[in-house]
Design a protein around this motif. Structure first.
Motif, PDB file in Angstrom:
ATOM      1  N   THR A 159      11.779  -6.243  -2.451  1.00  0.00           N
ATOM      2  CA  THR A 159      10.706  -7.067  -1.911  1.00  0.00           C
ATOM      3  C   THR A 159       9.666  -7.373  -2.985  1.00  0.00           C
ATOM      4  O   THR A 159       9.174  -8.494  -3.088  1.00  0.00           O
ATOM      5  CB  THR A 159      10.067  -6.347  -0.716  1.00  0.00           C
ATOM      6  OG1 THR A 159      11.045  -6.243   0.311  1.00  0.00           O
ATOM      7  CG2 THR A 159       8.860  -7.103  -0.182  1.00  0.00           C
ATOM      8  N   SER A 191      11.053  -3.969   8.725  1.00  0.00           N
ATOM      9  CA  SER A 191       9.870  -3.180   9.061  1.00  0.00           C
ATOM     10  C   SER A 191       9.279  -3.686  10.386  1.00  0.00           C
ATOM     11  O   SER A 191       8.936  -2.901  11.273  1.00  0.00           O
ATOM     12  CB  SER A 191       8.845  -3.286   7.924  1.00  0.00           C
ATOM     13  OG  SER A 191       7.681  -2.605   8.277  1.00  0.00           O
ATOM     14  N   TYR A 234       8.611   3.665   5.568  1.00  0.00           N
ATOM     15  CA  TYR A 234       8.833   2.593   6.539  1.00  0.00           C
ATOM     16  C   TYR A 234       8.632   3.082   7.970  1.00  0.00           C
ATOM     17  O   TYR A 234       8.439   2.287   8.884  1.00  0.00           O
ATOM     18  CB  TYR A 234      10.233   1.994   6.387  1.00  0.00           C
ATOM     19  CG  TYR A 234      10.425   1.265   5.080  1.00  0.00           C
ATOM     20  CD1 TYR A 234       9.788   0.049   4.846  1.00  0.00           C
ATOM     21  CD2 TYR A 234      11.229   1.777   4.084  1.00  0.00           C
ATOM     22  CE1 TYR A 234       9.954  -0.625   3.645  1.00  0.00           C
ATOM     23  CE2 TYR A 234      11.404   1.109   2.879  1.00  0.00           C
ATOM     24  CZ  TYR A 234      10.763  -0.087   2.663  1.00  0.00           C
ATOM     25  OH  TYR A 234      10.925  -0.748   1.485  1.00  0.00           O
ATOM     26  N   LEU A 274      17.081   7.234  10.390  1.00  0.00           N
ATOM     27  CA  LEU A 274      17.239   6.471   9.162  1.00  0.00           C
ATOM     28  C   LEU A 274      18.705   6.517   8.751  1.00  0.00           C
ATOM     29  O   LEU A 274      19.225   7.585   8.417  1.00  0.00           O
ATOM     30  CB  LEU A 274      16.372   7.069   8.050  1.00  0.00           C
ATOM     31  CG  LEU A 274      16.486   6.373   6.689  1.00  0.00           C
ATOM     32  CD1 LEU A 274      15.834   4.990   6.711  1.00  0.00           C
ATOM     33  CD2 LEU A 274      15.867   7.225   5.591  1.00  0.00           C
ATOM     34  N   SER A 319      17.464  -5.602   7.503  1.00  0.00           N
ATOM     35  CA  SER A 319      16.684  -6.543   6.720  1.00  0.00           C
ATOM     36  C   SER A 319      17.466  -7.838   6.490  1.00  0.00           C
ATOM     37  O   SER A 319      18.659  -7.802   6.202  1.00  0.00           O
ATOM     38  CB  SER A 319      16.370  -5.878   5.380  1.00  0.00           C
ATOM     39  OG  SER A 319      15.390  -6.611   4.718  1.00  0.00           O
TER      40      SER A 319
HETATM   41  C1  LIG Z   1      13.864  -2.347   2.944  1.00  0.00           C
HETATM   42  C2  LIG Z   1      13.658  -1.400   4.053  1.00  0.00           C
HETATM   43  C3  LIG Z   1      12.804  -1.705   5.136  1.00  0.00           C
HETATM   44  C4  LIG Z   1      11.968  -2.963   5.171  1.00  0.00           C
HETATM   45  O1  LIG Z   1      12.718  -4.130   5.242  1.00  0.00           O
HETATM   46  P1  LIG Z   1      11.977  -5.550   5.267  1.00  0.00           P
HETATM   47  O2  LIG Z   1      13.019  -6.499   5.734  1.00  0.00           O
HETATM   48  O3  LIG Z   1      11.497  -5.806   3.872  1.00  0.00           O
HETATM   49  O4  LIG Z   1      10.828  -5.448   6.226  1.00  0.00           O
HETATM   50  C5  LIG Z   1      12.709  -0.809   6.171  1.00  0.00           C
HETATM   51  N1  LIG Z   1      13.402   0.349   6.168  1.00  0.00           N
HETATM   52  C6  LIG Z   1      14.214   0.695   5.140  1.00  0.00           C
HETATM   53  C7  LIG Z   1      14.957   1.981   5.204  1.00  0.00           C
HETATM   54  C8  LIG Z   1      14.371  -0.162   4.047  1.00  0.00           C
HETATM   55  O5  LIG Z   1      15.182   0.176   3.032  1.00  0.00           O
END
Ligand SMILES: *Cc1c(COP(=O)(O)O)cnc(C)c1O
Length: 400
Positions: A24, A76, A118, A165, A216
């Motif tokens: 990002t 997110s 996150y 996760l 994502s």
């Molecule tokens: C990259 C990531 C996110 C965030 O993803 P976005 O699409 O940028 O909001 C959330 N959780 C984990 C585990 C990630 O690797």
């Protein structure tokens, strides 16, 4: 391609060589021309966002096997919306109250070895994180991670859901978590943001019993950087949707579609929800749907071959006689993703090269996640074929 370079030059913004992956921080990756064209085409007409998300739900269900799905502005945001859905259900009063969770079930169980920044999205929605487990295998003093009975013991009348996760090393396996959650009738939210490839992971977590999955859009899917997917149980997805969309309309003007049929059970229409800050534009929705279709249309073998040949071009153009050993290897964490590994004689040397490349003109970003082992890697996902000469020129200037 030149069109895109010109726009950054026009505003005086340096373009970087991104050999580090879809971070990002570096504006994610490169979208296929078809995706960019779909986003542009979506800019010239208006639609009802509920109709747009209903169409998204059909595409996402078909690809993931979930009951329903929506496009969010990132993984997110998908976790935030999923958490809000688990807390509020279909109660408009609870929706109006969030992120104040007083009187609502608001605890989310997070396994201590899976804590990550996150999971803050849970707290942004109004939830609290309850950590459980002593992962002493990570501290080097023991052999265990949390066990399913410990999760069971941590459940209470405050428990809303379990956040999981998804990583190749995550323990306990999702199936064991789902078993505990099903018995207690609480949902499991899986954060699988970066778990592509393999493409099978689009269906895997739902098949294993997850109630909600966040992925994502701006990582390997190749969608717009500000896009993501939330899919799972229709009731939870419907709650997430209604807490995200703009609701400045008289209740009698609200109509819901079959894709989000649970919303017809609401006793009234809430105001803008806690997810209103997670607004997603029609361009991002259309762009991600197009990217998703293209991702599943390409076979895993073709995708891997494409990445390998880009890395082979880099390998062939690297200078001879440098102080690293270069080799194309599987990434390890993501099946089907190759990396070009540069093994330096020491971690200090790898860090020095990494630092010099970042301030090179143009700036070059390699994957430095294993710099302490003296490794820098070229990740092919966000790299363009036309970057190869500049990338190799920069490495040559820095290492010889
Ligand atoms: C990259 C990531 C996110 C965030 O993803 P976005 O699409 O940028 O909001 C959330 N959780 C984990 C585990 C990630 O690797």
């Amino acid at each position: 391609m030149d069109e895109e370079l010109d726009i950054f030059e026009y505003f005086g913004i340096p373009v970087v060589i991104n050999a580090c992956g879809t971070n990002t921080r570096l504006s994610n990756g490169i979208m296929a021309p078809e995706v960019a064209r779909a986003m542009a085409a979506a800019s010239f007409a208006c639609v009802n966002l509920v109709d747009l998300q209903a169409a998204s739900s059909r595409v996402i269900s078909d690809i993931t096997g979930a009951e329903a799905g929506i496009v969010t502005c990132g993984a997110s945001a998908a976790v935030l919306l999923g958490a809000a859905a688990c807390m509020a259900g279909l109660d408009p009063a609870a929706m109006n109250q969030l992120p104040d969770a007083d009187g609502l079930r608001h605890e989310f169980i997070v396994i201590r070895s899976q804590r990550n920044m996150y999971d803050r999205a849970i707290r942004v929605a109004g939830g609290t994180v309850k950590e459980i487990g002593i992962p002493d295998r990570y501290s080097g003093t023991g052999v265990r991670d949390v066990l399913p009975w410990e999760i069971e013991a941590a459940l209470s009348e405050r428990t809303t859901a379990i956040y999981y996760l998804a990583q190749p090393q995550s323990l306990p396996p999702l199936g064991a978590i789902v078993e505990v959650a099903r018995a207690a009738q609480i949902p499991v939210i899986v954060d699988a943001a970066a778990q592509l490839p393999p493409a099978e992971n689009l269906r895997r977590f739902i098949a294993e019993g997850a109630d909600l999955v966040a992925i994502s859009g701006g990582k390997a899917l190749g969608g717009p950087p500000a896009s993501g997917l939330l899919f799972g149980r229709e009731k939870l997805i419907s709650s997430a949707l209604i807490q995200m969309i703009d609701l400045d309309l008289a209740p009698e003007q609200w109509t819901c579609t079959g894709e989000f049929r649970s919303l017809s059970q609401m006793r009234g229409l809430p105001h803008h929800g806690v997810g209103r800050s997670c607004k997603v534009g029609k361009q991002e929705v259309i762009g991600l749907l197009m990217a998703l279709r293209m991702f599943v249309a390409e076979s895993s073998e073709t995708r891997t071959d494409r990445w390998v040949s880009r890395l082979e071009a880099v390998l062939a153009a690297l200078p001879a006689g440098a102080d690293y050993r270069a080799e194309i290897v599987p990434s390890g964490s993501k099946p089907g993703l190759p990396l070009l590994k540069l093994q330096f004689p020491s971690s200090e040397r790898a860090a020095e090269v990494d630092g010099k490349l970042r301030v090179h003109l143009p700036p070059v970003h390699l994957d430095a996640s294993r710099v302490r082992q003296g490794v820098l890697a070229v990740n092919p996902i966000a790299l363009r074929d036309e970057d190869v000469p500049q990338l190799c020129g920069a490495i040559s200037a820095t290492c010889s």
